[in-house]
Every structure is written in C-alpha cells, then in structure tokens.
Scaffold this motif. Sequence first.
Motif, PDB file in Angstrom:
ATOM      1  N   ASP A   1      82.026 -39.886 -52.523  1.00 47.02           N
ATOM      2  CA  ASP A   1      82.764 -39.977 -51.252  1.00 47.02           C
ATOM      3  C   ASP A   1      84.113 -39.271 -51.348  1.00 47.02           C
ATOM      4  OD1 ASP A   1      80.711 -41.451 -50.157  1.00 47.02           O
ATOM      5  OD2 ASP A   1      81.690 -43.400 -50.453  1.00 47.02           O
TER       6      ASP A   1
ATOM      7  N   GLN B   1      83.738 -35.447 -51.222  1.00 44.53           N
ATOM      8  CA  GLN B   1      83.428 -34.978 -49.868  1.00 44.53           C
ATOM      9  C   GLN B   1      84.645 -35.100 -48.956  1.00 44.53           C
ATOM     10  OE1 GLN B   1      78.822 -36.114 -49.215  1.00 44.53           O
ATOM     11  NE2 GLN B   1      80.076 -37.729 -50.091  1.00 44.53           N
TER      12      GLN B   1
ATOM     13  N   LYS C   1      76.467 -36.666 -48.936  1.00 43.02           N
ATOM     14  CA  LYS C   1      76.006 -36.281 -47.604  1.00 43.02           C
ATOM     15  C   LYS C   1      76.031 -34.774 -47.409  1.00 43.02           C
ATOM     16  CE  LYS C   1      77.619 -40.605 -45.488  1.00 43.02           C
ATOM     17  NZ  LYS C   1      78.201 -41.203 -46.696  1.00 43.02           N
TER      18      LYS C   1
END
Length: 331
Positions: A129, A132, A154
């Motif tokens: 996380d 990103q 993602k």
Amino acid sequence: MSVPHRPPTNSLQSRRSPLLVFAGQSNRPLAQAICDNLGVPLGRSETVKFTNDNLIVHYEESLREGDVFIVQTFSTPVSDAIMELMLMIDAAKSASAGRVTAVIPYYSYARSDKKDSPRISIAGRLVADLLQEAGADRILTMTLHAPQVHGFFKVPVDHLSADLVLSEHFKKCVPDAHDGVVLAPDAGSIKRASQIARRLDSGLAMIDKERLSDTEVRPRALIGDVKGKTVFIVDDEISTAGSLVETVNIAREMGAKDVYVAVTHGVYTGPAIQRIAGLDVTQVASCNTVHVPESKIEGANGRLAVLDVAPLFANAIRNIHTGDSVSTLFS
C-alpha cells in the motif's frame, strides 16, 4: 520536396518515452549489471542521510515523460531501503516521469503475508500500500516467499522466477543431474522443487515438518529416496541457515551422496555464514538479488556461489518498456 530517408532503429531510447534506470543504495552492483545488459547508462541520482536519520533524494537529470525503473532490494537496513524507494518514486512522479516501475529483486516483507498470530500487522500488504501511495505504477520482483503477496498490489506486478537460472546452474555443476533428486525442505517449497525437477528430468523428494510452536518447526520424515543420489536442495531464501542445516543433515542421514544447495535470495544473517562454513555440502548458491559482500563469500570456506540474474531483469525491463510479454521469458 523530398523527405530524407531515416533508417529504422531498434534502440531502446528511440521510443517517445526514454528508458531510464536508477538505483537506490541497497544493490547498486545489480542495477549496474542490469544497465550493462540493457546497453543504457545507470541514471544519476543522489541520496543523502542527515544527522537526524532523515533521507533526501535528488535526481541529477531530467525524468520528464520518461519510462523510469528504480532498482531497490529490501536488504539490511530494510527500513532505510523502503523509505529511500518511496522517496525516489515520489520524486520521480513530481519530476513528471511518464511511468515509474519499482524493481524490487528481493521483497523481504513477503514473509508477512497472513495474520497467523493475534494483534499483528500483515506487513506485506502494508508495504504494498505504501509503495502504491508513493506513486508506483508497476512492480517488478522475483520469487516472492508467498505467491499471494502478488495480490496485495492493485497495480500490475511482474513476478519473475529464478527456476531457470537455478536449473542451469545445477546442470553446469553436475553433468548427470538427471540422475539426482531435487529436495524440497518443506511442503511450501514442493511446487518450486517440482518445477526444477522437471527441468532437470530428475527425481523429487520432500521433507515433512512438524510445527511445535509459532517459531519452532521440526523435521519429521523424508518422503522420497535420496540414498546414493546427488541431492539438489532448493528454496526461496536463506536467512540464518537454521532450516538449511536441518535439511542437509536429514538428507545425509538418509544416504545422500553429494548435496548442492541453490536459492533465489541469499540474505545470510546472524550465524548463517558460520553454519554454511561447517555444513556438509559441496556448494551453496544464491542469486544476486541481495548483494553478498566478498567478506561473506570468503568466510564460508569457498562454499558460497553467486548466480547472476541481471540478464533476466534486463530482458523483463526491456519487454515492459516495449510493451512485449514478460511471461515469454520463461517459455
């Protein structure tokens, strides 16, 4: 008016978005080797640590609209490596880079992939996380400890395998490798061991382990036949080499003739080098995803070897840059 003829070029720099490769401080030799294979210069950047332990990153050339790849492995000191990578990603995005790919040869927090104890963090997901959020558009990595960590991101992830490099190394060391046995040190390594066994056209065996506590595991049995055979032990990494010692000992007890070890990531922390120096093996090899200093190689009584994965990373970077398939590299 005639238009002058311009010959076609295959140069990686001929694209609208130039290929730019930079490196953090954790594994600059690998980054330089990747650039040598690509035929591009290693980008100029500077990282400074202040007296209060804060870091500042400065790019010394233009990144505007560039296809930027930042090479940074998560080796000691890991927290510094992660922070430096995030700062480099953020600075690249602020400098109007067209795309930023984080090249993480060794993603150490992949070991923290599940909540197997109360009140802990799934750090593998948290670090994903953070990267990103810093602005990474893509991730390129190798041999994650747990494949499900791929799903923590993602953004697109290219997950390289060192199986081909390890297999070719075994063939080079042992011409009749097909008569040997690939040994998985635990059930979690059986898939990787099976793939390498198919490449070698060799036998396959596995050690069954019994978990005594959250931190203690004991070998229970060896499934397969290694008596009189050359044994190839494969795993994703070696840290303190405690599990490796157990695996080698049980293979020897079951009659293994010679033992070779090859892993993707040679972290070699704590007593690892001393344990390897006294281990009854012919050789322990790891890839250069983690930089192994000469002092460690010398301290292992000539048993350590380092395998080069720079060509594999270079080909992957080239294919990502040109929009070609990365999976074809493993056909």
